[in-house]
Design a protein around this motif. Structure first.
Motif, mmCIF file in Angstrom:
data_model
loop_
_atom_site.group_PDB
_atom_site.id
_atom_site.type_symbol
_atom_site.label_atom_id
_atom_site.label_comp_id
_atom_site.label_asym_id
_atom_site.label_seq_id
_atom_site.Cartn_x
_atom_site.Cartn_y
_atom_site.Cartn_z
ATOM 1 N N LEU A 215 0.848 -1.198 0.000
ATOM 2 C CA LEU A 215 0.000 0.000 0.000
ATOM 3 C C LEU A 215 0.880 1.244 0.000
ATOM 4 O O LEU A 215 0.859 2.067 0.920
ATOM 5 C CB LEU A 215 -0.974 0.005 1.180
ATOM 6 N N CYS A 216 1.675 1.343 -1.045
ATOM 7 C CA CYS A 216 2.530 2.506 -1.225
ATOM 8 C C CYS A 216 2.543 2.869 -2.704
ATOM 9 O O CYS A 216 1.873 2.224 -3.521
ATOM 10 C CB CYS A 216 3.939 2.244 -0.707
ATOM 11 N N ALA A 217 3.293 3.885 -3.055
ATOM 12 C CA ALA A 217 3.346 4.336 -4.447
ATOM 13 C C ALA A 217 4.120 3.351 -5.317
ATOM 14 O O ALA A 217 4.866 2.506 -4.824
ATOM 15 C CB ALA A 217 3.991 5.712 -4.510
ATOM 16 N N LEU A 218 3.916 3.473 -6.617
ATOM 17 C CA LEU A 218 4.631 2.658 -7.595
ATOM 18 C C LEU A 218 5.714 3.479 -8.278
ATOM 19 O O LEU A 218 5.460 4.601 -8.738
ATOM 20 C CB LEU A 218 3.673 2.140 -8.667
ATOM 21 N N ALA A 219 6.908 2.941 -8.351
ATOM 22 C CA ALA A 219 7.946 3.533 -9.196
ATOM 23 C C ALA A 219 7.661 3.092 -10.629
ATOM 24 O O ALA A 219 7.401 1.917 -10.887
ATOM 25 C CB ALA A 219 9.326 3.057 -8.761
ATOM 26 N N ALA A 220 7.664 4.031 -11.548
ATOM 27 C CA ALA A 220 7.298 3.708 -12.929
ATOM 28 C C ALA A 220 7.928 4.704 -13.886
ATOM 29 O O ALA A 220 8.334 5.804 -13.491
ATOM 30 C CB ALA A 220 5.776 3.722 -13.086
ATOM 31 N N VAL A 221 8.009 4.302 -15.150
ATOM 32 C CA VAL A 221 8.474 5.200 -16.207
ATOM 33 C C VAL A 221 7.367 5.316 -17.239
ATOM 34 O O VAL A 221 6.647 4.359 -17.520
ATOM 35 C CB VAL A 221 9.773 4.679 -16.865
#
Length: 455
Positions: A215-221
């Motif tokens: 339940l945290c943010a996603l690292a993404a490009v």
């Protein structure tokens, strides 16, 4: 002026900490109690109340300076304490959750019945249940008040370091934050109710799943290197689809928050429970408008950078039009529609894990009785809440598990703890507590009583 304010605030915090430590040191613990609850968070407080109201003597051991503080951060401070639809499919290990909570409607009735007894009034927003005040402090306050009425002893600033069998009881050893010294007492039953509590039982041979944040943010490009920087802080209502190998593995509607490192917001938090590096997230930024309508809207406003402002945040609209070639570009309409209806991001991992709302992992469900939440092979030892390898989506599901499992474990632990009481002669051997001399003068008679306001 600003420096003086910071110094003053720092001094106030230091005084508050000293006062909290003094109050904690003033809580004198008996040599033996019926039920020790390790962790004074959501599940621990409900467990303690349930056990105390069943007639058990109960001590809550909490590492923090006060019990229930973790509740204050839930639901962005509003405390989404349950959900009207407690679908087991929303949980990790859904079969076990279903066995513990039972029928979802009945589970919700039990939870709400408990909070009626606490005096809480609530309201519903799209299935999410909040205190009427929309303040998490309201939930914490009613729990602490009910625990005090039930005779629960709060013992903050004490970190449990070991558990071991001692005759018919459990010897609970802990370190005291105010002096660093170690102390202990015996309990007929122990309930592990803290995230990270699995470390205490691992040495007892109990199977434990490794812990990690969820339940945290996603690292993404994104599709362009600068897109996330340009959209930083913008929010969008969308439908997000998580795909793996071209197959949709999860889809949910809600709000996404764009950040330079990737995607945040409630939808992204739920995706984080399922996402793997390499997965794709596809955002439909206009779920109520089909691709043909987007195409027509842009085509009918040739050369206008504001063509999408009617359906999207203007900053997001401008960035998507620029990504599609800019105003006046040939074929802009058919280039931009796929971006609006399916903006793609590739997951590289999790982000902002320090602010994750839940910890995954803990005591393996295979080691637990669904009826009592007793740990197999460790008579008198129970678990509830985040100590167990159960986590769920946003929306009140995690707190619902905390309440429900706390009720179950508290009932069973009280029965075990009361049955394990020693004879009257053994119970009158005295008090085992270490209180530094420097704190004795500040200890009041009220702080010695069960239900101390120290927490």
């Amino acid at each position: 002026m600003a420096t003086r304010r910071k110094t003053s605030a720092g001094a106030a915090r230091a005084r508050g900490r000293e006062q909290a430590l003094a109050a904690a040191a003033g809580v004198v613990l008996p040599k033996r109690i019926d039920v020790a609850v390790i962790g004074g968070g959501a599940s621990g407080l409900v467990c303690a109340i349930t056990a105390a109201e069943a007639g058990a003597s109960v001590v809550v051991l909490e590492r923090d300076l006060a019990c229930g503080r973790t509740i204050l951060a839930t639901g962005n401070g509003r405390c989404n304490f349950a959900n009207a639809e407690l679908d087991p499919a929303r949980y990790r290990n859904p079969e076990f959750v279903s066995a513990v909570m039972g029928n979802p409607a009945a589970a919700l009735e039990d939870i709400l019945g408990f909070f009626v007894g606490c005096g809480l009034v609530w309201a519903e927003e799209e299935g999410r249940l909040y205190p009427r005040s929309r303040q998490a402090a309201s939930v914490r306050n009613v729990l602490l008040a009910r625990a005090a009425r039930a005779g629960v002893t709060f013992a903050p600033a004490r970190e449990v370091t070991s558990l071991r069998r001692h005759g018919a009881s459990w010897r609970v050893r802990f370190d005291q934050a105010w002096d660093g010294r170690s102390s202990s007492f015996d309990a007929g039953a122990v309930v592990v109710a803290s995230g990270g509590g699995s470390a205490l039982v691992r040495g007892l041979g109990v199977p434990v799943a490794d812990e990690s944040p969820v339940l945290c943010a996603l690292a993404a490009v994104g599709p362009a290197p600068s897109l996330l920087d340009a959209l930083d802080g913008r929010r969008a209502r969308c439908v997000a689809s998580l795909t793996r190998g071209g197959r949709v593995v999860f889809r949910e509607a809600g709000e996404v928050l764009f950040r330079p490192y990737g995607l945040s917001g409630i939808v992204s938090f739920d995706l984080s429970r399922r996402a793997h590096p390499g997965d794709m997230v596809e955002l439909d930024l206009a779920p109520d408008v089909d691709a043909w309508e987007v195409d027509e809207l842009v085509a009918s406003h040739p050369g206008e950078a504001t063509a999408l402002d009617g359906i999207l945040d203007p900053v997001i609209a401008a960035e998507l039009i620029a990504l599609a070639g800019g105003p006046g570009a040939d074929g802009l309409a058919w280039r931009v529609a796929p971006l609006v209806k399916g903006l793609l991001f590739r997951v590289t991992g999790l982000a902002d894990e320090a602010h994750a709302q839940v910890t995954r992992g803990g005591i393996d469900v295979s080691a637990l009785s669904a009826d009592t939440l007793a740990i197999a092979g460790a008579s008198g030892l129970f678990a509830c809440g985040e100590a167990i390898d159960v986590d769920a989506d946003c929306g009140g599901f995690n707190l619902a598990w905390a309440w429900s499992s706390g009720l179950r474990a508290g009932t069973a632990a009280a029965e075990t703890g009361i049955a394990a009481r020693p004879s009257v002669g053994e119970a009158e051997k005295g008090i085992d507590a270490v209180v530094p001399a420097g704190y004795r003068a500040s200890r009041s008679s009220s702080s010695k009583a069960k239900g101390s306001s120290a927490c």
